[in-house]
Design a protein around this motif. Sequence first.
Motif, mmCIF file in Angstrom:
data_model
loop_
_atom_site.group_PDB
_atom_site.id
_atom_site.type_symbol
_atom_site.label_atom_id
_atom_site.label_comp_id
_atom_site.label_asym_id
_atom_site.label_seq_id
_atom_site.Cartn_x
_atom_site.Cartn_y
_atom_site.Cartn_z
ATOM 1 N N PRO A 145 0.825 -1.032 -0.058
ATOM 2 C CA PRO A 145 -0.070 -0.092 0.025
ATOM 3 C C PRO A 145 0.763 1.134 0.145
ATOM 4 O O PRO A 145 0.498 2.241 -0.795
ATOM 5 C CB PRO A 145 -0.612 -0.230 1.236
ATOM 6 N N MET A 146 1.720 1.309 0.675
ATOM 7 C CA MET A 146 2.802 2.607 0.901
ATOM 8 C C MET A 146 3.376 2.845 -0.594
ATOM 9 O O MET A 146 3.714 3.785 -1.021
ATOM 10 C CB MET A 146 3.665 2.340 1.818
ATOM 11 N N GLY A 147 3.839 1.642 -0.970
ATOM 12 C CA GLY A 147 4.419 1.740 -2.502
ATOM 13 C C GLY A 147 3.420 2.362 -3.593
ATOM 14 O O GLY A 147 3.876 3.072 -4.213
ATOM 15 N N SER A 148 2.301 1.840 -3.493
ATOM 16 C CA SER A 148 1.058 2.381 -4.564
ATOM 17 C C SER A 148 1.026 4.006 -4.141
ATOM 18 O O SER A 148 0.796 4.865 -4.675
ATOM 19 C CB SER A 148 -0.115 1.719 -4.140
ATOM 20 N N LEU A 149 1.132 4.141 -2.727
ATOM 21 C CA LEU A 149 0.944 5.730 -2.322
ATOM 22 C C LEU A 149 2.135 6.585 -2.822
ATOM 23 O O LEU A 149 1.657 7.788 -3.392
ATOM 24 C CB LEU A 149 0.808 5.723 -0.834
ATOM 25 N N GLY A 150 3.390 6.003 -2.704
ATOM 26 C CA GLY A 150 4.515 6.771 -3.409
ATOM 27 C C GLY A 150 4.235 6.950 -4.827
ATOM 28 O O GLY A 150 4.688 7.945 -5.367
ATOM 29 N N ASP A 151 3.800 5.933 -5.537
ATOM 30 C CA ASP A 151 3.480 6.223 -6.945
ATOM 31 C C ASP A 151 2.577 7.490 -7.300
ATOM 32 O O ASP A 151 2.598 8.296 -8.271
ATOM 33 C CB ASP A 151 2.784 4.992 -7.748
ATOM 34 N N ASP A 198 -6.278 1.318 -2.707
ATOM 35 C CA ASP A 198 -7.525 0.545 -2.323
ATOM 36 C C ASP A 198 -7.581 0.362 -0.817
ATOM 37 O O ASP A 198 -7.046 -0.645 -0.415
ATOM 38 C CB ASP A 198 -7.584 -0.554 -3.125
ATOM 39 N N PRO A 199 -8.590 1.011 -0.232
ATOM 40 C CA PRO A 199 -8.485 0.863 1.237
ATOM 41 C C PRO A 199 -8.820 -0.542 1.822
ATOM 42 O O PRO A 199 -8.385 -0.992 2.726
ATOM 43 C CB PRO A 199 -9.444 1.807 1.917
ATOM 44 N N ILE A 200 -9.804 -1.326 0.892
ATOM 45 C CA ILE A 200 -10.234 -2.649 1.387
ATOM 46 C C ILE A 200 -9.067 -3.554 1.047
ATOM 47 O O ILE A 200 -9.011 -4.500 1.890
ATOM 48 C CB ILE A 200 -11.445 -2.934 0.462
ATOM 49 N N SER A 201 -8.435 -3.302 0.261
ATOM 50 C CA SER A 201 -7.112 -4.111 -0.120
ATOM 51 C C SER A 201 -6.065 -4.008 1.029
ATOM 52 O O SER A 201 -5.529 -5.082 1.294
ATOM 53 C CB SER A 201 -6.537 -3.889 -1.513
ATOM 54 N N VAL A 202 -5.898 -2.611 1.531
ATOM 55 C CA VAL A 202 -5.059 -2.624 2.528
ATOM 56 C C VAL A 202 -5.523 -3.120 3.829
ATOM 57 O O VAL A 202 -4.616 -3.932 4.617
ATOM 58 C CB VAL A 202 -5.011 -0.929 2.871
ATOM 59 N N MET A 241 -3.931 -3.488 -6.747
ATOM 60 C CA MET A 241 -2.843 -2.859 -5.623
ATOM 61 C C MET A 241 -1.661 -3.700 -6.007
ATOM 62 O O MET A 241 -0.560 -3.285 -5.861
ATOM 63 C CB MET A 241 -3.163 -2.959 -4.333
ATOM 64 N N LEU A 242 -1.723 -5.170 -6.111
ATOM 65 C CA LEU A 242 -0.712 -6.147 -6.215
ATOM 66 C C LEU A 242 -0.973 -7.114 -7.509
ATOM 67 O O LEU A 242 -2.173 -7.577 -7.299
ATOM 68 C CB LEU A 242 -0.402 -6.799 -4.887
ATOM 69 N N ASP A 243 0.013 -7.210 -8.342
ATOM 70 C CA ASP A 243 -0.412 -8.135 -9.440
ATOM 71 C C ASP A 243 -0.135 -9.479 -8.873
ATOM 72 O O ASP A 243 0.769 -10.174 -9.140
ATOM 73 C CB ASP A 243 0.448 -7.734 -10.638
ATOM 74 N N VAL A 244 -1.052 -10.258 -8.601
ATOM 75 C CA VAL A 244 -0.940 -11.573 -8.070
ATOM 76 C C VAL A 244 -0.798 -12.685 -9.059
ATOM 77 O O VAL A 244 -0.246 -13.756 -8.807
ATOM 78 C CB VAL A 244 -2.021 -12.048 -7.115
ATOM 79 N N THR A 245 -0.893 -12.257 -10.413
ATOM 80 C CA THR A 245 -0.680 -13.337 -11.341
ATOM 81 C C THR A 245 0.954 -13.431 -11.487
ATOM 82 O O THR A 245 1.441 -14.405 -12.328
ATOM 83 C CB THR A 245 -1.334 -12.537 -12.862
ATOM 84 N N LEU A 246 1.489 -12.671 -11.238
ATOM 85 C CA LEU A 246 2.918 -13.010 -11.159
ATOM 86 C C LEU A 246 3.347 -14.329 -10.443
ATOM 87 O O LEU A 246 4.264 -14.506 -10.918
ATOM 88 C CB LEU A 246 3.806 -11.653 -10.470
ATOM 89 N N PHE A 247 2.762 -14.690 -9.478
ATOM 90 C CA PHE A 247 3.039 -15.943 -8.921
ATOM 91 C C PHE A 247 2.671 -17.200 -9.581
ATOM 92 O O PHE A 247 3.061 -18.204 -9.487
ATOM 93 C CB PHE A 247 2.202 -16.109 -7.399
#
Length: 506
Positions: free
Chosen positions: A74-80, A208-212, A263-269
Motif C-alpha cells: 500500500p505505501m508503494g502505491s501511495l508513493g506512486d 484501495d483501502p479494502i485491499s489494505v 494494488m498487487l498483481d498476484v498473477t506474477l505468482f
Amino acid sequence: MLPAPATTATSPSGTRSRWWALAVLTLPVLLIAIDNTVLSFALPAISEALSPSGQQLLWIVDIYSLVLAGLLVPMGSLGDRLGRRRLLLIGATGFAVVSALAAFSPDAATLIAARALMGFFGAMLMPATLSLIRNIFTDPAQRRTAIAIWAAAFSGGAALGPIVGGFLLEHFAWGSVFLLAVPVMLPLLILGPVLIPESKDPEPGPVDPISVVLVLATMAPLVYAIKTLTDSGLGPVAVLSALVAAVSGIAFVRRQLARAQPMLDVTLFARPVFTGAVLANLLSVFSLVGFLYFVSQHLQLVSGRSPMQAGLVLVPGLVVTIIAGLLVVRLVRYVSAATLVTAGLLLNALAFTLVAITGTWGSDLLLLIAFALLGAGLGAAETLSNDLILAAVPARKAGAASAISETAYETGAVLGTAVLGSLLNVAYSRHVLLPAGLTDAQRASASETLGGATAVARDLPPAGAEQLLGSARHAFDSGVLLTSGIGALLMVIAAVIAHRTLRRGV
C-alpha cells in the motif's frame, strides 16, 4: 500495483551525482538492517529493564516487521501517487522521531506501540528506495551494480549492528540502540532533496483501502495463530486466527484478480521462477532472524559474554555474508542461479545443524563457524533471489515485483521470530526447574524467559542463584536444540523447492 519505473521525473545527469544519490538511498536500508541486529542483542537488557513476558518480548521484535510487511505494497502505491522521494522523506522523518521516543519507553507495552509506529513509517522507506534507484540508473549494467550495492547494505548493516550495538549497550542504556536512527537519517533528510530526483507514476493505480485492510487481516492473524499454536497448542484461538488469515488472504487475491488496476498483481505468482525466488528470499531471512533471536541470547546469557563480545563473535559471519553476496554476481556467469541459491539454502541447513550441536556442547567456536556458514548461504541466496524476482517479470511489472520482494523479506523476519522464537520459549518453560522460595512474581518471570531468570537470580542467595541459572541455561539450550533442528529441516525443504522451481528459468 507498483508500476515499473514509468515516471514524471528524469534521472540525474551526472554519473557522480547518481552514485551520491545511491549512497544516500542506502542509508534507510542500512538503518533497518542495523535495527534488526541491534534489537536482537538488546533483548537481554530490555528483558531486565522492562520485565516483559515471553509473549511481549516476541511482540517487541515481531510487531515492527508485521506492520511493515502489511503496509509495504500500500505505501508503494501511495508513493506512486504522491511521489516516491516525498514519501521517502516523510517516512525518514517519522522513523527518526518515533525511534527517539522508543528509546525512553517506560514499559514493554509502550515499546511495542513505538515499534508498531516504526513499522508504519518504515513501510514508506523500503519500496521508495528501490523504485528510485531503478529510475536514477537507466543504464542496465549500472542499474545491476546499484541494486547489488543496495542489497549489500542489508548485510553491511547487519555487520555494523553487533559492533555498534555492543558498544552502545556496554556504555549506555538499552534505549541508545533506538536513538541510533537519528544520526543515520539526518544525511538523508538534508541531502535527499538535493541529490534524489522526484519520481512518480503519471498514471498511478488507485489506493484501495479494502485491499489494505485485507493485507493486514491476513498477516496479523497468521502470525498470531503461529504464536498461539506454539505457546498453547492447537486450540480454538489458533484455529480461528488461522481461519481469519486464510479467508482474508483468499479475499485479497480474488479482489486483485477482479480489479482492472490491482494494488498487487498476484498473477506474477503463476511464474514458477518468480514464486521460487520469493520463497527463497523469505526463507533466507527467516533463517537469519530466527538464528539471531536465540544465538544473541545464548552468547550473552549462557556463555556470559558482554554485548560487545557477543557482537564480535558474529562479525566474521556477517562479513562473509557481504563477500558471498558480491561473489555470486561473478559466479552466476559460470554456475546457474538455481544451483547457487539451492547451495545457499543447504548451507543454511548445515548452519542450523551445527547450532544444534552448539546447544548441546556450548561451544562458541562452533557457533562462530555456524554463523559463517549461514552468512555464506544467506549472501548467495538473498542476492540471487532478489535478482531473479526482478528478472522473472516484464519490465512494466518490475515495481510490483520489488514490492513483493520486500514484503517477502519482512514476512520472513516476522515468521523467523514467531516460529523459532515461540518454540524456544515453550521448550524453555517446560524444562526450567525453579528453586523453592521464589515469590509468585519471581516464578512467573523466571519461568518465561532466560533473561527473566537471570534478573531473578541477582536477588537470590548464591546457592539459589546458581541452581536457577544452571537450570535456566540448560532449559534454554534444550530449546535451541529443538528450534535449530526444525530450522535445518525447513532449509532443506526450501532448497528442494528452489531447485525445482528456479531451474525452469535457466
